[in-house]
Motif scaffolding. Structure first.
Motif, PDB file in Angstrom:
ATOM      1  N   THR A  51      47.746  26.708  44.885  1.00  0.00           N
ATOM      2  CA  THR A  51      47.682  28.189  45.117  1.00  0.00           C
ATOM      3  C   THR A  51      46.368  28.592  44.967  1.00  0.00           C
ATOM      4  O   THR A  51      45.289  28.007  44.658  1.00  0.00           O
ATOM      5  CB  THR A  51      48.558  28.795  43.818  1.00  0.00           C
ATOM      6  OG1 THR A  51      48.028  28.185  42.565  1.00  0.00           O
ATOM      7  CG2 THR A  51      50.164  28.355  43.769  1.00  0.00           C
ATOM      8  N   LYS A  52      46.129  30.070  45.368  1.00  0.00           N
ATOM      9  CA  LYS A  52      44.840  30.571  45.185  1.00  0.00           C
ATOM     10  C   LYS A  52      44.609  31.237  43.877  1.00  0.00           C
ATOM     11  O   LYS A  52      45.676  32.035  43.344  1.00  0.00           O
ATOM     12  CB  LYS A  52      44.556  31.464  46.322  1.00  0.00           C
ATOM     13  CG  LYS A  52      44.646  30.741  47.769  1.00  0.00           C
ATOM     14  CD  LYS A  52      44.207  31.612  48.736  1.00  0.00           C
ATOM     15  CE  LYS A  52      44.018  30.727  50.087  1.00  0.00           C
ATOM     16  NZ  LYS A  52      43.830  31.709  51.364  1.00  0.00           N
ATOM     17  N   THR A  53      43.337  31.385  43.425  1.00  0.00           N
ATOM     18  CA  THR A  53      43.146  32.189  42.140  1.00  0.00           C
ATOM     19  C   THR A  53      42.598  33.525  42.830  1.00  0.00           C
ATOM     20  O   THR A  53      42.603  33.773  44.022  1.00  0.00           O
ATOM     21  CB  THR A  53      42.062  31.672  41.423  1.00  0.00           C
ATOM     22  OG1 THR A  53      40.801  31.447  42.213  1.00  0.00           O
ATOM     23  CG2 THR A  53      42.494  30.124  41.089  1.00  0.00           C
ATOM     24  N   ARG A  54      42.364  34.518  41.846  1.00  0.00           N
ATOM     25  CA  ARG A  54      41.785  35.815  42.272  1.00  0.00           C
ATOM     26  C   ARG A  54      40.493  35.771  42.847  1.00  0.00           C
ATOM     27  O   ARG A  54      40.299  36.621  43.954  1.00  0.00           O
ATOM     28  CB  ARG A  54      41.853  36.830  41.211  1.00  0.00           C
ATOM     29  CG  ARG A  54      40.822  36.461  40.121  1.00  0.00           C
ATOM     30  CD  ARG A  54      40.923  37.349  38.985  1.00  0.00           C
ATOM     31  NE  ARG A  54      40.545  38.855  39.367  1.00  0.00           N
ATOM     32  CZ  ARG A  54      40.746  39.847  38.598  1.00  0.00           C
ATOM     33  NH1 ARG A  54      41.313  39.671  37.443  1.00  0.00           N
ATOM     34  NH2 ARG A  54      40.416  40.822  39.155  1.00  0.00           N
ATOM     35  N   GLU A  56      40.014  33.409  45.079  1.00  0.00           N
ATOM     36  CA  GLU A  56      40.063  32.743  46.534  1.00  0.00           C
ATOM     37  C   GLU A  56      40.850  33.582  47.407  1.00  0.00           C
ATOM     38  O   GLU A  56      40.738  33.457  48.848  1.00  0.00           O
ATOM     39  CB  GLU A  56      40.863  31.221  46.196  1.00  0.00           C
ATOM     40  CG  GLU A  56      39.989  30.432  45.684  1.00  0.00           C
ATOM     41  CD  GLU A  56      40.556  29.360  45.098  1.00  0.00           C
ATOM     42  OE1 GLU A  56      40.264  28.103  45.211  1.00  0.00           O
ATOM     43  OE2 GLU A  56      41.919  29.445  44.829  1.00  0.00           O
ATOM     44  N   VAL A  57      41.733  34.701  46.908  1.00  0.00           N
ATOM     45  CA  VAL A  57      42.406  35.507  47.884  1.00  0.00           C
ATOM     46  C   VAL A  57      41.640  36.442  48.635  1.00  0.00           C
ATOM     47  O   VAL A  57      40.646  36.907  47.893  1.00  0.00           O
ATOM     48  CB  VAL A  57      43.442  36.450  46.732  1.00  0.00           C
ATOM     49  CG1 VAL A  57      44.370  37.274  47.715  1.00  0.00           C
ATOM     50  CG2 VAL A  57      44.377  35.466  46.218  1.00  0.00           C
ATOM     51  N   ARG A  58      41.863  36.520  49.837  1.00  0.00           N
ATOM     52  CA  ARG A  58      41.031  37.353  50.643  1.00  0.00           C
ATOM     53  C   ARG A  58      41.032  39.100  50.144  1.00  0.00           C
ATOM     54  O   ARG A  58      42.248  39.582  49.809  1.00  0.00           O
ATOM     55  CB  ARG A  58      41.650  37.337  52.264  1.00  0.00           C
ATOM     56  CG  ARG A  58      40.760  38.322  53.160  1.00  0.00           C
ATOM     57  CD  ARG A  58      41.647  38.062  54.390  1.00  0.00           C
ATOM     58  NE  ARG A  58      40.964  38.941  55.367  1.00  0.00           N
ATOM     59  CZ  ARG A  58      39.920  38.469  56.433  1.00  0.00           C
ATOM     60  NH1 ARG A  58      39.365  37.255  56.216  1.00  0.00           N
ATOM     61  NH2 ARG A  58      39.307  39.481  56.955  1.00  0.00           N
ATOM     62  N   ARG A  79      43.373  42.404  44.198  1.00  0.00           N
ATOM     63  CA  ARG A  79      43.803  40.721  44.187  1.00  0.00           C
ATOM     64  C   ARG A  79      44.016  40.513  42.578  1.00  0.00           C
ATOM     65  O   ARG A  79      43.750  39.038  42.294  1.00  0.00           O
ATOM     66  CB  ARG A  79      42.511  40.229  44.957  1.00  0.00           C
ATOM     67  CG  ARG A  79      42.525  40.606  46.258  1.00  0.00           C
ATOM     68  CD  ARG A  79      44.252  40.352  47.059  1.00  0.00           C
ATOM     69  NE  ARG A  79      44.076  40.561  48.492  1.00  0.00           N
ATOM     70  CZ  ARG A  79      45.032  41.308  49.106  1.00  0.00           C
ATOM     71  NH1 ARG A  79      45.959  41.875  48.259  1.00  0.00           N
ATOM     72  NH2 ARG A  79      44.969  41.679  50.320  1.00  0.00           N
ATOM     73  N   PRO A  81      45.673  39.204  39.595  1.00  0.00           N
ATOM     74  CA  PRO A  81      47.210  38.691  39.317  1.00  0.00           C
ATOM     75  C   PRO A  81      48.265  39.478  38.776  1.00  0.00           C
ATOM     76  O   PRO A  81      49.627  39.039  39.218  1.00  0.00           O
ATOM     77  CB  PRO A  81      46.944  37.494  38.173  1.00  0.00           C
ATOM     78  CG  PRO A  81      45.274  37.455  38.146  1.00  0.00           C
ATOM     79  CD  PRO A  81      44.572  38.718  38.465  1.00  0.00           C
ATOM     80  N   GLY A  85      50.579  40.302  45.885  1.00  0.00           N
ATOM     81  CA  GLY A  85      49.419  39.917  46.721  1.00  0.00           C
ATOM     82  C   GLY A  85      48.272  39.508  46.080  1.00  0.00           C
ATOM     83  O   GLY A  85      47.298  39.016  46.914  1.00  0.00           O
ATOM     84  N   GLY A  86      48.198  39.363  44.815  1.00  0.00           N
ATOM     85  CA  GLY A  86      47.035  39.039  44.134  1.00  0.00           C
ATOM     86  C   GLY A  86      46.989  37.425  43.830  1.00  0.00           C
ATOM     87  O   GLY A  86      47.735  36.647  44.331  1.00  0.00           O
ATOM     88  N   GLY A  87      45.956  37.127  42.998  1.00  0.00           N
ATOM     89  CA  GLY A  87      45.923  35.488  42.804  1.00  0.00           C
ATOM     90  C   GLY A  87      47.023  35.053  41.908  1.00  0.00           C
ATOM     91  O   GLY A  87      47.697  35.866  41.361  1.00  0.00           O
TER      92      GLY A  87
END
Length: 213
Positions: A51-54, A56-58, A79, A81, A85-87
Protein backbone atom coordinates in the motif's frame (compact mmCIF):
# COMPACT_ATOMS: atom_id res chain seq x y z
CA UNK A 1 9.26 -51.13 12.13
CA UNK A 2 5.93 -50.63 10.34
CA UNK A 3 4.27 -53.63 8.69
CA UNK A 4 1.83 -53.22 5.82
CA UNK A 5 0.05 -55.43 3.29
CA UNK A 6 0.64 -55.01 -0.44
CA UNK A 7 -2.34 -54.97 -2.80
CA UNK A 8 -2.48 -55.60 -6.53
CA UNK A 9 -4.50 -53.79 -9.20
CA UNK A 10 -7.63 -55.80 -8.37
CA UNK A 11 -7.36 -54.88 -4.67
CA UNK A 12 -6.28 -58.34 -3.52
CA UNK A 13 -3.62 -58.76 -0.83
CA UNK A 14 -0.57 -60.30 -2.47
CA UNK A 15 2.14 -59.87 0.14
CA UNK A 16 3.63 -58.04 3.06
CA UNK A 17 6.12 -55.23 3.27
CA UNK A 18 7.76 -53.28 6.04
CA UNK A 19 9.67 -50.05 6.44
CA UNK A 20 11.53 -48.34 9.22
CA UNK A 21 12.17 -44.62 9.55
CA UNK A 22 13.69 -42.80 12.50
CA UNK A 23 11.05 -40.53 14.03
CA UNK A 24 10.96 -37.92 16.77
CA UNK A 25 10.38 -38.83 20.39
CA UNK A 26 6.74 -39.06 21.40
CA UNK A 27 6.91 -36.03 23.69
CA UNK A 28 8.39 -33.78 20.96
CA UNK A 29 6.83 -35.30 17.82
CA UNK A 30 3.79 -33.01 17.60
CA UNK A 31 5.96 -29.95 18.24
CA UNK A 32 8.48 -30.68 15.48
CA UNK A 33 5.75 -31.56 12.96
CA UNK A 34 3.84 -28.38 13.84
CA UNK A 35 6.96 -26.26 13.33
CA UNK A 36 7.57 -27.83 9.93
CA UNK A 37 3.94 -27.31 8.91
CA UNK A 38 3.97 -23.65 9.97
CA UNK A 39 7.23 -23.16 8.06
CA UNK A 40 5.81 -24.68 4.88
CA UNK A 41 2.59 -22.69 5.01
CA UNK A 42 4.36 -19.42 5.87
CA UNK A 43 7.06 -19.84 3.23
CA UNK A 44 4.38 -20.27 0.57
CA UNK A 45 3.23 -16.67 1.13
CA UNK A 46 4.30 -14.34 -1.65
CA UNK A 47 4.68 -11.30 0.55
CA UNK A 48 3.88 -8.91 -2.33
CA UNK A 49 0.98 -7.00 -0.72
CA UNK A 50 1.73 -3.28 -0.83
CA UNK A 51 0.00 0.00 0.00
CA UNK A 52 1.06 3.64 -0.36
CA UNK A 53 1.74 5.97 2.51
CA UNK A 54 0.70 9.64 2.37
CA UNK A 55 4.18 10.41 1.05
CA UNK A 56 3.73 8.05 -1.92
CA UNK A 57 0.19 8.96 -3.02
CA UNK A 58 0.07 11.29 -6.01
CA UNK A 59 -1.03 14.88 -5.35
CA UNK A 60 -1.71 16.72 -2.12
CA UNK A 61 1.12 19.21 -2.39
CA UNK A 62 -1.13 22.25 -1.93
CA UNK A 63 -2.95 23.08 1.26
CA UNK A 64 -6.69 22.55 0.51
CA UNK A 65 -7.82 25.77 2.21
CA UNK A 66 -6.40 28.39 4.48
CA UNK A 67 -5.65 27.52 8.08
CA UNK A 68 -8.17 29.83 9.75
CA UNK A 69 -11.43 31.51 9.03
CA UNK A 70 -13.31 28.88 7.05
CA UNK A 71 -14.97 27.14 9.97
CA UNK A 72 -13.67 23.83 8.77
CA UNK A 73 -11.09 21.61 10.39
CA UNK A 74 -7.45 22.34 9.69
CA UNK A 75 -6.12 20.40 6.68
CA UNK A 76 -2.67 20.40 5.16
CA UNK A 77 -3.09 17.86 2.37
CA UNK A 78 -5.85 16.07 0.49
CA UNK A 79 -3.74 12.91 0.77
CA UNK A 80 -4.06 12.66 4.56
CA UNK A 81 -4.94 9.12 5.72
CA UNK A 82 -8.18 10.61 7.07
CA UNK A 83 -9.28 11.59 3.57
CA UNK A 84 -10.78 9.42 0.85
CA UNK A 85 -7.98 8.67 -1.61
CA UNK A 86 -5.35 9.43 0.99
CA UNK A 87 -2.46 7.31 2.18
CA UNK A 88 -2.72 4.20 4.33
CA UNK A 89 -1.56 4.10 7.93
CA UNK A 90 0.58 1.07 8.81
CA UNK A 91 -0.46 -0.74 5.62
CA UNK A 92 1.32 -3.83 4.29
CA UNK A 93 4.60 -3.51 2.44
CA UNK A 94 6.49 -6.20 0.46
CA UNK A 95 8.30 -8.46 2.90
CA UNK A 96 9.90 -11.87 3.22
CA UNK A 97 7.89 -14.30 5.36
CA UNK A 98 10.39 -17.17 5.14
CA UNK A 99 11.04 -19.12 8.31
CA UNK A 100 14.25 -21.10 8.62
CA UNK A 101 14.34 -24.67 9.91
CA UNK A 102 17.40 -26.87 10.02
CA UNK A 103 17.59 -29.57 7.36
CA UNK A 104 17.79 -32.32 10.00
CA UNK A 105 14.68 -30.97 11.71
CA UNK A 106 12.78 -30.76 8.41
CA UNK A 107 13.60 -34.35 7.50
CA UNK A 108 12.81 -35.58 11.02
CA UNK A 109 9.42 -33.85 10.87
CA UNK A 110 8.75 -35.37 7.45
CA UNK A 111 9.57 -38.89 8.62
CA UNK A 112 7.48 -38.42 11.76
CA UNK A 113 4.49 -37.16 9.77
CA UNK A 114 4.74 -40.07 7.32
CA UNK A 115 4.96 -42.75 10.01
CA UNK A 116 2.12 -41.12 11.96
CA UNK A 117 -0.19 -41.83 8.98
CA UNK A 118 0.55 -45.58 8.96
CA UNK A 119 -3.10 -46.41 9.72
CA UNK A 120 -4.18 -44.65 6.53
CA UNK A 121 -1.29 -45.95 4.40
CA UNK A 122 -2.09 -48.23 1.46
CA UNK A 123 0.79 -49.98 -0.31
CA UNK A 124 0.13 -51.20 -3.86
CA UNK A 125 2.07 -52.92 -6.60
CA UNK A 126 3.30 -50.97 -9.61
CA UNK A 127 0.28 -50.37 -11.84
CA UNK A 128 1.63 -48.20 -14.64
CA UNK A 129 1.13 -51.01 -17.18
CA UNK A 130 -2.52 -51.37 -16.10
CA UNK A 131 -3.41 -47.95 -17.55
CA UNK A 132 -2.79 -48.21 -21.27
CA UNK A 133 -4.17 -44.71 -21.76
CA UNK A 134 -5.23 -41.89 -19.42
CA UNK A 135 -8.56 -42.84 -17.86
CA UNK A 136 -9.73 -41.07 -14.70
CA UNK A 137 -12.63 -43.48 -14.17
CA UNK A 138 -10.33 -46.53 -14.06
CA UNK A 139 -7.94 -44.86 -11.60
CA UNK A 140 -10.80 -43.80 -9.29
CA UNK A 141 -12.20 -47.36 -9.41
CA UNK A 142 -8.78 -48.80 -8.54
CA UNK A 143 -8.40 -46.45 -5.58
CA UNK A 144 -11.83 -47.53 -4.34
CA UNK A 145 -10.78 -51.18 -4.55
CA UNK A 146 -7.69 -50.37 -2.49
CA UNK A 147 -9.74 -48.60 0.18
CA UNK A 148 -9.59 -44.93 -0.85
CA UNK A 149 -13.11 -43.78 -1.67
CA UNK A 150 -13.83 -41.11 -4.28
CA UNK A 151 -14.98 -38.57 -1.68
CA UNK A 152 -11.76 -38.93 0.33
CA UNK A 153 -8.71 -36.79 -0.26
CA UNK A 154 -6.07 -39.18 -1.57
CA UNK A 155 -2.33 -38.63 -1.85
CA UNK A 156 -0.81 -40.90 -4.51
CA UNK A 157 2.95 -41.30 -4.13
CA UNK A 158 4.93 -42.64 -7.10
CA UNK A 159 8.63 -43.45 -7.27
CA UNK A 160 9.00 -40.74 -9.92
CA UNK A 161 6.88 -38.52 -12.11
CA UNK A 162 7.90 -38.52 -15.75
CA UNK A 163 7.27 -40.11 -19.11
CA UNK A 164 6.83 -43.58 -17.61
CA UNK A 165 4.05 -42.44 -15.26
CA UNK A 166 2.38 -39.94 -17.58
CA UNK A 167 -0.81 -41.99 -17.91
CA UNK A 168 -1.25 -41.96 -14.12
CA UNK A 169 -0.62 -38.22 -13.86
CA UNK A 170 -3.05 -37.46 -16.67
CA UNK A 171 -5.68 -39.81 -15.22
CA UNK A 172 -5.51 -38.03 -11.85
CA UNK A 173 -5.29 -34.51 -13.22
CA UNK A 174 -9.03 -33.89 -13.48
CA UNK A 175 -9.96 -35.65 -10.22
CA UNK A 176 -10.35 -33.08 -7.46
CA UNK A 177 -9.54 -35.34 -4.52
CA UNK A 178 -6.40 -36.97 -5.94
CA UNK A 179 -2.94 -35.47 -5.74
CA UNK A 180 0.08 -37.18 -7.31
CA UNK A 181 3.61 -36.49 -6.05
CA UNK A 182 7.01 -38.14 -6.39
CA UNK A 183 8.59 -40.02 -3.50
CA UNK A 184 11.42 -37.51 -3.22
CA UNK A 185 9.04 -34.53 -3.13
CA UNK A 186 7.12 -35.31 0.06
CA UNK A 187 5.95 -32.46 2.26
CA UNK A 188 4.31 -32.26 5.66
CA UNK A 189 1.14 -30.48 4.52
CA UNK A 190 0.18 -33.08 1.90
CA UNK A 191 0.92 -35.96 4.27
CA UNK A 192 -1.33 -34.50 6.98
CA UNK A 193 -4.04 -33.13 4.66
CA UNK A 194 -4.82 -36.42 2.88
CA UNK A 195 -7.43 -38.84 4.18
CA UNK A 196 -5.68 -41.79 2.54
CA UNK A 197 -2.09 -42.20 1.35
CA UNK A 198 -1.50 -44.64 -1.50
CA UNK A 199 2.14 -45.49 -2.18
CA UNK A 200 3.64 -47.93 -4.67
CA UNK A 201 6.18 -50.52 -3.53
CA UNK A 202 9.02 -48.86 -5.43
CA UNK A 203 8.04 -45.44 -4.02
CA UNK A 204 8.13 -46.84 -0.48
CA UNK A 205 11.64 -48.17 -1.13
CA UNK A 206 12.72 -44.81 -2.48
CA UNK A 207 11.25 -42.99 0.52
CA UNK A 208 13.41 -45.12 2.80
CA UNK A 209 16.49 -44.42 0.66
CA UNK A 210 15.93 -40.67 0.45
CA UNK A 211 14.73 -39.90 3.96
CA UNK A 212 16.39 -42.54 6.11
CA UNK A 213 19.40 -40.35 6.95
Amino acid sequence: MVESTVKNWQGEEVGQTSFELRVAKEETASHIVHRALVRQMTNSRQGTASTKTRAEVRGGGRKPWRQKGTGRARAGSIRSPLWRGGGVIFGPKPRDFNIKLNRKERRLALRTAFVSRREDLIVVEEFTDQLQRPKSKELVAALARWGAEADQKTLLILSEIGQSTETISLSARNVENIKVIAADQLNVFDLLHADKIVVTSSALTKIQEVYSA
